[in-house]
Design a protein around this motif. Structure first.
Motif, PDB file in Angstrom:
ATOM      1  N   GLU A  77       1.199  23.135   5.712  1.00 58.87           N
ATOM      2  CA  GLU A  77       1.240  24.710   6.822  1.00 58.87           C
ATOM      3  C   GLU A  77       1.715  24.462   7.618  1.00 58.87           C
ATOM      4  N   ARG A  78       1.257  23.348   8.712  1.00 59.95           N
ATOM      5  CA  ARG A  78       1.713  23.975   9.928  1.00 59.95           C
ATOM      6  C   ARG A  78       1.677  21.833  10.097  1.00 59.95           C
ATOM      7  N   GLY A  79       1.844  21.428   9.608  1.00 60.39           N
ATOM      8  CA  GLY A  79       2.519  20.181   9.456  1.00 60.39           C
ATOM      9  C   GLY A  79       1.857  18.948  10.415  1.00 60.39           C
ATOM     10  N   MET A  80       0.846  19.106   9.824  1.00 66.52           N
ATOM     11  CA  MET A  80       0.215  17.885  10.685  1.00 66.52           C
ATOM     12  C   MET A  80      -0.504  17.095   9.583  1.00 66.52           C
ATOM     13  N   ALA A  81      -1.040  16.056  10.125  1.00 69.91           N
ATOM     14  CA  ALA A  81      -1.618  15.137   9.477  1.00 69.91           C
ATOM     15  C   ALA A  81      -2.206  15.097   9.270  1.00 69.91           C
ATOM     16  N   VAL A  82      -2.902  14.244   8.218  1.00 71.27           N
ATOM     17  CA  VAL A  82      -5.140  14.685   8.381  1.00 71.27           C
ATOM     18  C   VAL A  82      -5.661  13.161   8.162  1.00 71.27           C
ATOM     19  N   ARG A 106      -4.537  27.026  14.481  1.00 67.26           N
ATOM     20  CA  ARG A 106      -3.460  28.057  14.643  1.00 67.26           C
ATOM     21  C   ARG A 106      -2.810  28.194  16.062  1.00 67.26           C
ATOM     22  N   ARG A 107      -3.815  27.998  16.646  1.00 68.27           N
ATOM     23  CA  ARG A 107      -3.544  28.122  18.481  1.00 68.27           C
ATOM     24  C   ARG A 107      -2.660  26.726  19.139  1.00 68.27           C
ATOM     25  N   TYR A 108      -3.215  25.732  18.523  1.00 71.12           N
ATOM     26  CA  TYR A 108      -2.344  24.327  19.047  1.00 71.12           C
ATOM     27  C   TYR A 108      -1.262  23.736  17.980  1.00 71.12           C
ATOM     28  N   PRO A 109      -0.134  22.935  18.539  1.00 68.78           N
ATOM     29  CA  PRO A 109       0.272  22.431  17.738  1.00 68.78           C
ATOM     30  C   PRO A 109       0.366  20.864  17.221  1.00 68.78           C
ATOM     31  N   LEU A 110      -0.897  20.492  16.400  1.00 67.54           N
ATOM     32  CA  LEU A 110      -1.785  19.209  16.730  1.00 67.54           C
ATOM     33  C   LEU A 110      -0.586  18.716  15.832  1.00 67.54           C
ATOM     34  N   ASP A 111      -1.007  17.201  16.401  1.00 68.83           N
ATOM     35  CA  ASP A 111      -0.167  16.331  15.079  1.00 68.83           C
ATOM     36  C   ASP A 111      -0.692  15.934  14.520  1.00 68.83           C
ATOM     37  N   PHE A 112      -2.635  15.625  14.751  1.00 70.97           N
ATOM     38  CA  PHE A 112      -2.616  15.517  14.201  1.00 70.97           C
ATOM     39  C   PHE A 112      -4.631  16.501  13.453  1.00 70.97           C
ATOM     40  N   ILE A 113      -5.226  15.990  12.292  1.00 71.41           N
ATOM     41  CA  ILE A 113      -6.300  16.930  12.256  1.00 71.41           C
ATOM     42  C   ILE A 113      -7.469  15.887  11.529  1.00 71.41           C
ATOM     43  N   LEU A 116       0.907  -1.204  -0.486  1.00 70.45           N
ATOM     44  CA  LEU A 116       0.185   0.419  -0.239  1.00 70.45           C
ATOM     45  C   LEU A 116       1.268   0.940  -0.147  1.00 70.45           C
ATOM     46  N   THR A 117       0.063   2.445  -0.639  1.00 68.02           N
ATOM     47  CA  THR A 117       1.406   3.757  -0.355  1.00 68.02           C
ATOM     48  C   THR A 117       0.858   4.233   1.049  1.00 68.02           C
ATOM     49  N   LYS A 118       2.564   4.395   1.049  1.00 71.75           N
ATOM     50  CA  LYS A 118       2.068   5.297   2.667  1.00 71.75           C
ATOM     51  C   LYS A 118       2.857   6.648   2.692  1.00 71.75           C
ATOM     52  N   ARG A 119       2.045   7.117   3.596  1.00 70.86           N
ATOM     53  CA  ARG A 119       2.221   8.921   4.033  1.00 70.86           C
ATOM     54  C   ARG A 119       2.614   8.767   5.158  1.00 70.86           C
ATOM     55  N   ARG A 120       3.912   9.685   5.421  1.00 69.04           N
ATOM     56  CA  ARG A 120       4.569  10.520   6.729  1.00 69.04           C
ATOM     57  C   ARG A 120       4.132  11.357   7.658  1.00 69.04           C
ATOM     58  N   ILE A 121       3.852  10.790   9.263  1.00 72.37           N
ATOM     59  CA  ILE A 121       3.861  11.317   9.862  1.00 72.37           C
ATOM     60  C   ILE A 121       4.788  13.108   9.808  1.00 72.37           C
ATOM     61  N   PRO A 122       4.350  14.641   9.777  1.00 72.71           N
ATOM     62  CA  PRO A 122       4.838  15.623   9.536  1.00 72.71           C
ATOM     63  C   PRO A 122       5.656  15.261  10.696  1.00 72.71           C
TER      64      PRO A 122
END
Length: 280
Positions: free
Chosen positions: A189-194, A161-168, A7-13
């Protein structure tokens, strides 16, 4: 011929850890009691998911018995080390949140939850303080927030914008494209996984396309079903880390995982997909 292979994989920023781009949602699909036909089907479905290369399973306390069934089945099958478990906190107040998250760990039979999310932004400021503490203590690996409706995007954007979240986690599909304008670019832009919930718009899209034959051009992106076409539409955006269609059906799970193989549609093909669905 259907695509085969990994499977294609993507990185968690936040870490560089990779996730397969198709996961498994449990809303409604895993809300059932122990034993019986539903349990057997979900057991077979989870086996098919892991055998096909899937890892991320998303749940929530608001999904009835789903957390417990994920815990039961992963223990029964000895596959906890192979799963990336995501769940949520969905209550008001610090103590209530702590109690609920402890219960989630117990239900999912996990010493550590890979991703804990504030569900629908409920009591966000209170829970984020707890989540950061739990992350530092190693009880959760990643933290994030979720919503399922575009009406919450303004509040979601403020949280991003307020929190340095890992994911949304957000809704997105060929029928719900509003996140493409601001939310997905901001996540990049914020380096968040989706994570993407409702990749089929809650099943509404299927009601529109199921009567149509699969277009010949679907083969150009390696698709053998409408489900794969619809998932690849969402996954074509590089800001998307993983889509989480909800099902326990082994055949549907295997089909969905097929969207993680082969090429993704370019902008012209995405436009063609939108037009095909709109005209259905």
């Amino acid at each position: 011929m259907p695509e085969t292979g990994p499977l294609t994989k993507r990185r968690i920023p936040a870490s560089g850890e990779e996730l397969p781009v198709v996961g498994l949602g449990t809303w409604q699909a895993f809300d059932f009691g122990r034993g019986g036909a539903e349990h057997a089907q979900a057991r077979e479905g989870l086996q098919a998911f892991v055998a096909g290369g899937g890892t991320l399973v998303d749940s929530s306390p608001m999904y009835g018995q789903a957390e417990a069934r994920v815990g039961d089945l992963s223990a029964e099958l000895g596959m906890r080390p192979k799963l990336f478990l995501a769940t949520k906190v969905w209550t008001r107040g610090r103590e209530a949140g702590v109690a609920q998250m402890r219960d989630s760990l117990r239900q999912m039979r996990a010493d550590v939850i890979d991703l804990m999310q504030v569900h629908n932004l409920l009591d966000l400021d209170v829970h984020m303080a707890t989540l950061r503490a739990w992350q530092e203590e190693g009880r959760v690996r990643y933290v994030g927030v979720t919503h399922y409706h575009q009406g919450a995007y303004e509040a979601l954007e403020a949280a991003m914008r307020r929190y340095p979240l890992d994911f949304i986690q957000i809704n997105a599909s060929v029928a719900e494209r509003e996140s493409e304008a601001r939310i997905l670019p901001l996540a990049a832009e914020r380096g968040m996984a989706v994570l993407i919930n409702r990749p089929f718009a809650g099943g509404d899209v299927f009601a529109r396309v199921r009567r149509l034959p699969l277009p010949e051009w679907a083969g150009e992106i390696g698709c053998t079903s409408w489900a794969q076409v619809l998932l690849k539409y969402v996954l074509a955006n590089p800001a998307v880390t993983c889509a989480i269609p909800g099902t326990r059906n082994p055949r549907h799970i295997a089909d969905n995982l097929g969207a993680a193989r082969g090429p993704f549609p370019d902008p012209q093909m995405r436009k063609r997909i939108v037009e095909a669905v709109a005209g259905a």
